[in-house]
Write a protein that holds these residues in place. Structure first.
Motif, PDB file in Angstrom:
ATOM      1  N   MET A 191       0.866  -1.182   0.000  1.00  0.00           N
ATOM      2  CA  MET A 191       0.000   0.000   0.000  1.00  0.00           C
ATOM      3  C   MET A 191       0.900   1.228   0.000  1.00  0.00           C
ATOM      4  N   SER A 192       0.366   2.335  -0.488  1.00  0.00           N
ATOM      5  CA  SER A 192       1.121   3.586  -0.446  1.00  0.00           C
ATOM      6  C   SER A 192       0.793   4.338   0.842  1.00  0.00           C
ATOM      7  N   TYR A 193       1.667   5.259   1.182  1.00  0.00           N
ATOM      8  CA  TYR A 193       1.451   6.099   2.360  1.00  0.00           C
ATOM      9  C   TYR A 193       0.108   6.818   2.260  1.00  0.00           C
ATOM     10  N   GLY A 194      -0.194   7.336   1.074  1.00  0.00           N
ATOM     11  CA  GLY A 194      -1.451   8.061   0.863  1.00  0.00           C
ATOM     12  C   GLY A 194      -2.672   7.169   0.991  1.00  0.00           C
ATOM     13  N   GLN A 195      -2.593   5.957   0.474  1.00  0.00           N
ATOM     14  CA  GLN A 195      -3.708   5.013   0.624  1.00  0.00           C
ATOM     15  C   GLN A 195      -3.971   4.726   2.093  1.00  0.00           C
ATOM     16  N   ILE A 196      -2.907   4.546   2.845  1.00  0.00           N
ATOM     17  CA  ILE A 196      -3.056   4.275   4.275  1.00  0.00           C
ATOM     18  C   ILE A 196      -3.690   5.473   4.974  1.00  0.00           C
ATOM     19  N   ALA A 197      -3.232   6.671   4.642  1.00  0.00           N
ATOM     20  CA  ALA A 197      -3.800   7.880   5.245  1.00  0.00           C
ATOM     21  C   ALA A 197      -5.296   7.989   4.946  1.00  0.00           C
ATOM     22  N   ARG A 198      -5.683   7.746   3.696  1.00  0.00           N
ATOM     23  CA  ARG A 198      -7.106   7.799   3.317  1.00  0.00           C
ATOM     24  C   ARG A 198      -7.912   6.753   4.078  1.00  0.00           C
ATOM     25  N   ALA A 199      -7.406   5.534   4.109  1.00  0.00           N
ATOM     26  CA  ALA A 199      -8.116   4.458   4.793  1.00  0.00           C
ATOM     27  C   ALA A 199      -8.232   4.720   6.295  1.00  0.00           C
ATOM     28  N   ALA A 200      -7.267   5.455   6.848  1.00  0.00           N
ATOM     29  CA  ALA A 200      -7.276   5.768   8.278  1.00  0.00           C
ATOM     30  C   ALA A 200      -8.122   6.987   8.597  1.00  0.00           C
ATOM     31  N   GLY A 201      -8.658   7.644   7.558  1.00  0.00           N
ATOM     32  CA  GLY A 201      -9.575   8.750   7.783  1.00  0.00           C
ATOM     33  C   GLY A 201      -9.014  10.142   7.604  1.00  0.00           C
ATOM     34  N   SER A 202      -7.799  10.260   7.091  1.00  0.00           N
ATOM     35  CA  SER A 202      -7.209  11.582   6.885  1.00  0.00           C
ATOM     36  C   SER A 202      -6.429  11.597   5.574  1.00  0.00           C
ATOM     37  N   PRO A 203      -7.130  11.842   4.471  1.00  0.00           N
ATOM     38  CA  PRO A 203      -6.538  11.702   3.136  1.00  0.00           C
ATOM     39  C   PRO A 203      -5.281  12.535   2.865  1.00  0.00           C
ATOM     40  N   ARG A 204      -5.097  13.605   3.598  1.00  0.00           N
ATOM     41  CA  ARG A 204      -3.945  14.473   3.332  1.00  0.00           C
ATOM     42  C   ARG A 204      -2.793  14.242   4.313  1.00  0.00           C
ATOM     43  N   ALA A 205      -2.792  13.115   4.983  1.00  0.00           N
ATOM     44  CA  ALA A 205      -1.815  12.873   6.048  1.00  0.00           C
ATOM     45  C   ALA A 205      -0.767  11.816   5.694  1.00  0.00           C
ATOM     46  N   ALA A 206      -0.388  11.725   4.429  1.00  0.00           N
ATOM     47  CA  ALA A 206       0.608  10.724   4.028  1.00  0.00           C
ATOM     48  C   ALA A 206       1.925  10.904   4.781  1.00  0.00           C
ATOM     49  N   ARG A 207       2.333  12.139   4.987  1.00  0.00           N
ATOM     50  CA  ARG A 207       3.596  12.375   5.707  1.00  0.00           C
ATOM     51  C   ARG A 207       3.501  11.936   7.162  1.00  0.00           C
ATOM     52  N   GLN A 208       2.329  12.059   7.741  1.00  0.00           N
ATOM     53  CA  GLN A 208       2.138  11.578   9.107  1.00  0.00           C
ATOM     54  C   GLN A 208       2.261  10.055   9.147  1.00  0.00           C
ATOM     55  N   VAL A 209       1.782   9.388   8.097  1.00  0.00           N
ATOM     56  CA  VAL A 209       1.937   7.927   8.017  1.00  0.00           C
ATOM     57  C   VAL A 209       3.423   7.569   8.006  1.00  0.00           C
ATOM     58  N   VAL A 210       4.222   8.343   7.282  1.00  0.00           N
ATOM     59  CA  VAL A 210       5.672   8.121   7.252  1.00  0.00           C
ATOM     60  C   VAL A 210       6.236   8.224   8.667  1.00  0.00           C
ATOM     61  N   ARG A 211       5.848   9.257   9.391  1.00  0.00           N
ATOM     62  CA  ARG A 211       6.349   9.450  10.758  1.00  0.00           C
ATOM     63  C   ARG A 211       5.939   8.296  11.680  1.00  0.00           C
TER      64      ARG A 211
END
Length: 106
Positions: free
Chosen positions: A21-41
Motif C-alpha cells: 500500500m502507499s502512504y497516501g492510501q493508508i492515510a485515506r483508509a485511516a480517515g485523513s486523506p492528506r496525512a501521508a507524511r504523518q503515516v511516514v512518521r
C-alpha cells in the motif's frame, strides 16, 4: 495514541504478505486523506514497537521510498521474498501487488 495513529497501525498490520500500500492510501483508509507524511512518521517511529511490516509500504508511484542503498535493498529483498516483483528501477506494479482494504478501519 490518537485514533488516526491507531488506525494507521491497524491498517499497516493488516497488509497481507505479498501486497503493498502507499502512504497516501493508508492515510485515506485511516480517515485523513492528506496525512501521508504523518503515516511516514508513524511508520518510522512505531515499526519496531508494533512489529509493523514497514517493507509493504511504498510511495504513490509504486516505488521504494528509501534513498540509501542498504535500506532500499532490504525492502526489495523482503518484498521479493514475499513474491512481490520489483523492477530494476525499484518499482512495483500496483495493479498486481497493490492492496485495498475491504473496509476502512475506524
Amino acid at each position: 495514541m490518537t485514533s488516526f495513529t491507531k488506525n494507521v497501525v491497524e491498517i499497516i498490520l493488516s497488509i497481507p504478505e505479498g501486497k503493498v500500500m502507499s502512504y497516501g492510501q493508508i492515510a485515506r483508509a485511516a480517515g485523513s486523506p492528506r496525512a501521508a507524511r504523518q503515516v511516514v512518521r508513524i511508520l518510522h517511529s512505531m515499526s519496531a514497537k508494533y512489529n509493523l511490516p514497514w517493507h509493504r509500504v511504498i510511495n504513490s508511484k509504486g516505488e521504494i521510498g528509501f534513498q540509501d542503498e542498504d535500506s532500499m535493498r532490504e525492502q526489495v529483498d523482503r518484498l521479493e521474498y514475499e513474491g512481490v516483483e520489483v523492477s530494476p528501477k525499484n518499482k512495483i506494479d500496483l495493479t498486481e501487488f497493490g492492496w485495498i482494504p475491504d473496509r476502512h478501519v475506524q
